[in-house]
Design a protein around this motif. Structure first.
Motif, PDB file in Angstrom:
ATOM      1  N   THR A  30       0.856  -1.177   0.000  1.00  0.00           N
ATOM      2  CA  THR A  30       0.000   0.000   0.000  1.00  0.00           C
ATOM      3  C   THR A  30       0.897   1.234   0.000  1.00  0.00           C
ATOM      4  O   THR A  30       2.120   1.139   0.176  1.00  0.00           O
ATOM      5  N   ALA A  31       0.297   2.384  -0.169  1.00  0.00           N
ATOM      6  CA  ALA A  31       1.082   3.615  -0.183  1.00  0.00           C
ATOM      7  C   ALA A  31       1.799   3.843   1.140  1.00  0.00           C
ATOM      8  O   ALA A  31       2.853   4.485   1.176  1.00  0.00           O
ATOM      9  N   ASP A  32       1.260   3.307   2.228  1.00  0.00           N
ATOM     10  CA  ASP A  32       1.843   3.517   3.558  1.00  0.00           C
ATOM     11  C   ASP A  32       2.747   2.389   4.026  1.00  0.00           C
ATOM     12  O   ASP A  32       3.528   2.577   4.969  1.00  0.00           O
ATOM     13  N   ARG A  33       2.665   1.232   3.351  1.00  0.00           N
ATOM     14  CA  ARG A  33       3.388   0.070   3.882  1.00  0.00           C
ATOM     15  C   ARG A  33       3.833  -0.852   2.756  1.00  0.00           C
ATOM     16  O   ARG A  33       3.013  -1.310   1.961  1.00  0.00           O
ATOM     17  N   PRO A  34       5.142  -1.132   2.673  1.00  0.00           N
ATOM     18  CA  PRO A  34       5.603  -2.119   1.688  1.00  0.00           C
ATOM     19  C   PRO A  34       5.227  -3.527   2.127  1.00  0.00           C
ATOM     20  O   PRO A  34       5.091  -3.806   3.322  1.00  0.00           O
ATOM     21  N   SER A  35       5.066  -4.396   1.191  1.00  0.00           N
ATOM     22  CA  SER A  35       4.729  -5.782   1.490  1.00  0.00           C
ATOM     23  C   SER A  35       5.925  -6.512   2.088  1.00  0.00           C
ATOM     24  O   SER A  35       7.060  -6.029   2.079  1.00  0.00           O
ATOM     25  N   LEU A  36       5.661  -7.719   2.600  1.00  0.00           N
ATOM     26  CA  LEU A  36       6.730  -8.570   3.114  1.00  0.00           C
ATOM     27  C   LEU A  36       7.731  -8.883   2.008  1.00  0.00           C
ATOM     28  O   LEU A  36       8.948  -8.885   2.234  1.00  0.00           O
ATOM     29  N   ALA A  37       7.228  -9.143   0.799  1.00  0.00           N
ATOM     30  CA  ALA A  37       8.107  -9.476  -0.327  1.00  0.00           C
ATOM     31  C   ALA A  37       9.002  -8.307  -0.692  1.00  0.00           C
ATOM     32  O   ALA A  37      10.207  -8.488  -0.916  1.00  0.00           O
ATOM     33  N   LEU A  38       8.449  -7.108  -0.763  1.00  0.00           N
ATOM     34  CA  LEU A  38       9.256  -5.936  -1.119  1.00  0.00           C
ATOM     35  C   LEU A  38      10.261  -5.622  -0.021  1.00  0.00           C
ATOM     36  O   LEU A  38      11.419  -5.269  -0.307  1.00  0.00           O
ATOM     37  N   THR A  39       9.865  -5.763   1.225  1.00  0.00           N
ATOM     38  CA  THR A  39      10.790  -5.526   2.328  1.00  0.00           C
ATOM     39  C   THR A  39      11.963  -6.501   2.266  1.00  0.00           C
ATOM     40  O   THR A  39      13.123  -6.118   2.475  1.00  0.00           O
ATOM     41  N   ALA A  40      11.671  -7.766   1.951  1.00  0.00           N
ATOM     42  CA  ALA A  40      12.736  -8.760   1.828  1.00  0.00           C
ATOM     43  C   ALA A  40      13.673  -8.407   0.674  1.00  0.00           C
ATOM     44  O   ALA A  40      14.903  -8.499   0.798  1.00  0.00           O
ATOM     45  N   TYR A  41      13.096  -7.990  -0.459  1.00  0.00           N
ATOM     46  CA  TYR A  41      13.921  -7.592  -1.608  1.00  0.00           C
ATOM     47  C   TYR A  41      14.801  -6.396  -1.253  1.00  0.00           C
ATOM     48  O   TYR A  41      16.000  -6.388  -1.555  1.00  0.00           O
ATOM     49  N   LEU A  42      14.237  -5.388  -0.616  1.00  0.00           N
ATOM     50  CA  LEU A  42      15.008  -4.201  -0.246  1.00  0.00           C
ATOM     51  C   LEU A  42      16.113  -4.553   0.749  1.00  0.00           C
ATOM     52  O   LEU A  42      17.255  -4.098   0.612  1.00  0.00           O
ATOM     53  N   ARG A  43      15.791  -5.358   1.747  1.00  0.00           N
ATOM     54  CA  ARG A  43      16.785  -5.711   2.764  1.00  0.00           C
ATOM     55  C   ARG A  43      17.975  -6.433   2.122  1.00  0.00           C
ATOM     56  O   ARG A  43      19.138  -6.079   2.368  1.00  0.00           O
ATOM     57  N   HIS A  44      17.694  -7.427   1.297  1.00  0.00           N
ATOM     58  CA  HIS A  44      18.782  -8.198   0.700  1.00  0.00           C
ATOM     59  C   HIS A  44      19.553  -7.371  -0.331  1.00  0.00           C
ATOM     60  O   HIS A  44      20.792  -7.445  -0.386  1.00  0.00           O
ATOM     61  N   THR A  45      18.851  -6.575  -1.132  1.00  0.00           N
ATOM     62  CA  THR A  45      19.522  -5.819  -2.182  1.00  0.00           C
ATOM     63  C   THR A  45      20.350  -4.682  -1.609  1.00  0.00           C
ATOM     64  O   THR A  45      21.443  -4.388  -2.106  1.00  0.00           O
ATOM     65  N   TRP A  46      19.872  -4.027  -0.560  1.00  0.00           N
ATOM     66  CA  TRP A  46      20.691  -3.016   0.113  1.00  0.00           C
ATOM     67  C   TRP A  46      21.998  -3.638   0.616  1.00  0.00           C
ATOM     68  O   TRP A  46      23.062  -3.005   0.576  1.00  0.00           O
ATOM     69  N   HIS A  47      21.926  -4.865   1.071  1.00  0.00           N
ATOM     70  CA  HIS A  47      23.099  -5.524   1.649  1.00  0.00           C
ATOM     71  C   HIS A  47      24.067  -6.025   0.582  1.00  0.00           C
ATOM     72  O   HIS A  47      25.288  -6.049   0.811  1.00  0.00           O
ATOM     73  N   THR A  48      23.565  -6.436  -0.577  1.00  0.00           N
ATOM     74  CA  THR A  48      24.409  -7.105  -1.574  1.00  0.00           C
ATOM     75  C   THR A  48      24.658  -6.285  -2.832  1.00  0.00           C
ATOM     76  O   THR A  48      25.752  -6.332  -3.396  1.00  0.00           O
ATOM     77  N   ARG A  49      23.642  -5.551  -3.321  1.00  0.00           N
ATOM     78  CA  ARG A  49      23.769  -4.829  -4.595  1.00  0.00           C
ATOM     79  C   ARG A  49      23.025  -3.494  -4.528  1.00  0.00           C
ATOM     80  O   ARG A  49      22.091  -3.252  -5.293  1.00  0.00           O
ATOM     81  N   PRO A  50      23.388  -2.602  -3.607  1.00  0.00           N
ATOM     82  CA  PRO A  50      22.597  -1.383  -3.413  1.00  0.00           C
ATOM     83  C   PRO A  50      22.520  -0.498  -4.654  1.00  0.00           C
ATOM     84  O   PRO A  50      21.543   0.238  -4.811  1.00  0.00           O
ATOM     85  N   TRP A  51      23.522  -0.574  -5.526  1.00  0.00           N
ATOM     86  CA  TRP A  51      23.523   0.281  -6.720  1.00  0.00           C
ATOM     87  C   TRP A  51      22.428  -0.100  -7.719  1.00  0.00           C
ATOM     88  O   TRP A  51      22.122   0.679  -8.607  1.00  0.00           O
ATOM     89  N   THR A  52      21.832  -1.284  -7.570  1.00  0.00           N
ATOM     90  CA  THR A  52      20.799  -1.710  -8.516  1.00  0.00           C
ATOM     91  C   THR A  52      19.409  -1.193  -8.149  1.00  0.00           C
ATOM     92  O   THR A  52      18.478  -1.309  -8.949  1.00  0.00           O
TER      93      THR A  52
END
Length: 227
Positions: A30-52
């Motif tokens: 929703t506009a106020d809250r990312p889903s569990l899937a998006l949060t997982a993607y952001l957490r892992h990508t920030w840690h491994t490939r933040p430039w993407t």
């Protein structure tokens, strides 16, 4: 004509990675809250490939602005977003919401806090070689193929490149160092493809420590030459 692999990756490569994170997960951002899937993607990508992340935001937003027609999808000229349980118009609105969350995360430095993997995709993204090891050698057919758990480990070590064995050792130590409780380890091992119990009387953590020690042993024919 269908896209070439280079064109696909250039236009949709990171969008495809994001969509994989939603496999088996609801697209309930929703506009106020990312889903569990998006949060997982952001957490892992920030840690491994933040430039993407900036590239992902751009690809998601461009796709939402210019959704392909059915004919061009059928011809393979565009990336087909997997079915996420939304209507055609709902997918377009959802993609804009997802792009906004990614942009907010990048521009404001809003990074999800470190935690244990929360989705099937995140488990596999965090522990890819462990998933290959467990899914390939410890499926439900393992007792019919090997005399023991150690025999299965030895077969993996004989088949895998030593660099992959070293990567497995690192992932095992990382999982053990996280200090997860036994029930959480059981759930994680199941997500990673293990379909048999550890050999008694070992607990999951004790068996993982045993495997980590076993795969770390030097193998004849590898290592520096003797004097």
């Amino acid at each position: 004509m269908p896209m070439s692999p280079l064109e696909h990756d250039h236009r949709y490569g990171e969008l495809d990675q994001l969509m994989r994170a939603y496999a088996g997960q609801p697209a309930d951002d929703t506009a106020d809250r990312p889903s569990l899937a998006l949060t997982a993607y952001l957490r892992h990508t920030w840690h491994t490939r933040p430039w993407t992340l900036a590239l992902c935001e751009s690809q998601v937003r461009e796709y939402a602005r210019n959704p392909p027609g059915r004919l061009r999808l059928r011809l393979g000229e565009f990336y087909p977003v997997p079915d996420v349980g939304l209507t055609e118009s709902g997918v377009q609105n959802w993609l804009f919401v997802v792009a906004d969350h990614i942009r907010h995360s990048v521009e404001d430095g809003d990074v999800p806090r470190p935690s244990a993997p929360s989705t099937h995709w995140e488990w596999h993204a965090c522990f890819p070689e462990l998933a290959q090891f467990l899914g390939g050698w410890f499926s439900q057919d393992m007792p019919d193929e090997f005399d023991s758990h150690d025999a299965a480990v030895d077969d993996y070590m004989a088949a895998a490149d030593r660099n992959l064995v070293a990567r497995l050792a690192g992932e095992l130590h990382e999982l053990l160092a996280s200090g997860r409780e036994e029930p959480d380890l059981v759930a994680g091992l199941a997500e990673l493809g293990m379909e048999v119990d550890p050999p008694p009387p070992l607990t999951p953590s004790a068996w993982l420590a045993h495997v980590a020690a076993r795969v770390a042993r030097p193998v004849p024919g590898y290592g520096p030459p003797g004097p």
